[in-house]
Scaffold this motif. Structure first.
Motif, PDB file in Angstrom:
ATOM      1  N   LEU A   1       0.832  -1.205   0.000  1.00 36.82           N
ATOM      2  CA  LEU A   1       0.000   0.000   0.000  1.00 36.82           C
ATOM      3  C   LEU A   1       0.866   1.255   0.000  1.00 36.82           C
ATOM      4  O   LEU A   1       0.466   2.309   0.481  1.00 36.82           O
ATOM      5  CB  LEU A   1      -0.929  -0.003   1.225  1.00 36.82           C
ATOM      6  CG  LEU A   1      -1.963  -1.131   1.270  1.00 36.82           C
ATOM      7  CD1 LEU A   1      -2.807  -1.025   2.524  1.00 36.82           C
ATOM      8  CD2 LEU A   1      -2.847  -1.110   0.036  1.00 36.82           C
TER       9      LEU A   1
ATOM     10  N   LYS B   1      -7.167   8.197   1.605  1.00 37.26           N
ATOM     11  CA  LYS B   1      -6.827   7.968   3.012  1.00 37.26           C
ATOM     12  C   LYS B   1      -7.691   6.872   3.631  1.00 37.26           C
ATOM     13  O   LYS B   1      -7.288   6.245   4.619  1.00 37.26           O
ATOM     14  CB  LYS B   1      -6.967   9.276   3.801  1.00 37.26           C
ATOM     15  CG  LYS B   1      -5.867  10.285   3.484  1.00 37.26           C
ATOM     16  CD  LYS B   1      -5.989  11.529   4.345  1.00 37.26           C
ATOM     17  CE  LYS B   1      -4.827  12.494   4.090  1.00 37.26           C
ATOM     18  NZ  LYS B   1      -4.924  13.716   4.911  1.00 37.26           N
TER      19      LYS B   1
ATOM     20  N   ALA C   1      -5.601   3.870   2.888  1.00 32.58           N
ATOM     21  CA  ALA C   1      -4.356   3.878   3.656  1.00 32.58           C
ATOM     22  C   ALA C   1      -4.604   3.557   5.132  1.00 32.58           C
ATOM     23  O   ALA C   1      -3.826   2.837   5.760  1.00 32.58           O
ATOM     24  CB  ALA C   1      -3.664   5.229   3.516  1.00 32.58           C
TER      25      ALA C   1
END
Length: 351
Positions: free
Chosen positions: A13, A176, A179
């Motif tokens: 990632l 995000k 993430a």
């Protein structure tokens, strides 16, 4: 050390891209070593057989190619109205939120639904899409060599923060989510954390090691058999059975050498390695492969069979267990009533 090994096989990632399309422009936010943003003009056209989701994914893929970005993890932030949403104040225990959101989603979208939610204080923001629509988004990005890991509309419950209302901020928001493995995400739980390409490569390496060990043993047996046969040859005028064994061992050594060299040359190509492994699984005593060539996205198999029926059965096994795109190129009978044949396999592209 075990933790490091486990992390090695998990998904990478290190590069994530969030996407938002406002109808006129595509806004992208790339999270890697640093945040990088971009925007390109794009309006849906009338390309035949391409849905809006496919057109958007195709355009983003073109931007990736132009900028040299990796085709990897994607998050898509939907526009207002593309998903069914609602925001209510509910004072219920946390363990009852999922069932409440599920009931709301089924009531507004139907039983074949996908839902997500976000709770802030006593307010809950909910979103829902038909599963067919979610599957269409996922397929569109997969067809362009990218994996859609997050799909969500921007929660109205966060709209008080003006910074979150810009198109670029929405792209950053959905990046995000991937993430940080945050919510809301209509795709939450659909993708595991394992990198199956690395796992396949490791399996291929183990396979190569086993081939090497087997080759060493075969070589040992070969030299041992050769020494015994040389001794027998000096003592006897004719030992046809032993000589036939040595000839068979010679052929096996040559075939194993060719196979080892071929596997080594394809060590970084998991698709061809997987095909070679599958070829080994369907082998039987009525077919003997004499040559395997790999070029580009195709492989050519040459071999000898004891009958035409054996060739046809082998071709059916190839199509059912290895690759549908397999066809018989040549089949010729010899004076010994054996069949010399050639089969071409065209490897299907990765899904």
């Amino acid at each position: 050390m075990i933790t490091q090994l486990v992390n090695f096989f998990r998904e990478d990632l290190s590069e994530i891209v969030g996407v938002y399309h406002d109808g006129e422009k595509i806004f992208l936010a790339r999270l890697a070593d640093k945040l990088e943003t971009a925007e390109v003009d794009f309006s849906f056209g009338f390309e035949k057989d391409l849905s809006a989701a496919e057109q958007l994914a195709k355009k983003v893929a073109e931007v990736f190619s132009e900028r040299g970005w990796k085709f990897s993890r994607i998050g898509l932030c939907l526009r207002e109205g593309e998903a069914t949403t609602n925001q209510v104040e509910l004072k219920i225990p946390a363990e009852e939120i999922e069932s409440a959101v599920k009931a709301w989603s089924v009531a507004h979208v139907g039983k074949d639904e996908v839902h997500a939610s976000l709770k802030v204080g006593n307010e809950i923001w909910m979103e829902s899409l038909p599963k067919t629509a979610v599957d269409e988004y996922v397929a569109a990005w997969r067809n362009n060599s990218m994996t859609l890991c997050a799909l969500t509309a921007f929660p109205e419950i966060l709209a008080d923060d003006a910074e979150n209302l810009t198109p670029v901020s929405r792209a950053i928001f959905v990046a995000k989510i991937i993430a940080g493995k945050k919510i809301p995400n209509l795709l939450l739980g659909q993708f595991d954390a394992w990198n199956w390409k690395k796992i396949s490569a490791a399996a291929a390496a183990i396979f190569l090691f086993c081939v090497a060990v087997f080759s060493a043993k075969l070589g040992h047996d070969y030299f041992k058999a050769s020494a015994q046969l040389e001794t027998a040859r000096e003592s006897f005028a004719a030992h046809e059975e032993e000589l036939a064994l040595k000839e068979e061992l010679d052929e096996n050594i040559a075939a194993m050498k060719n196979l080892t060299e071929l596997i080594a040359s394809q060590a970084d190509n998991s698709k061809k390695l997987n095909t070679l492994i599958k070829l080994g699984r369907i082998a039987d005593g009525k077919i003997r492969l004499t040559k395997i060539n790999a070029s580009g996205d195709s492989m050519t198999l040459e071999g000898i069979a004891e009958s035409s029926d054996a060739v046809q059965r082998y071709l059916r096994r190839l199509k059912s267990s290895v690759e549908m795109n397999a066809r018989l190129e040549r089949s010729t009978a010899t004076d010994d009533d054996e069949i010399i044949f050639s089969v071409k396999i065209t490897l299907s592209p990765n899904p």
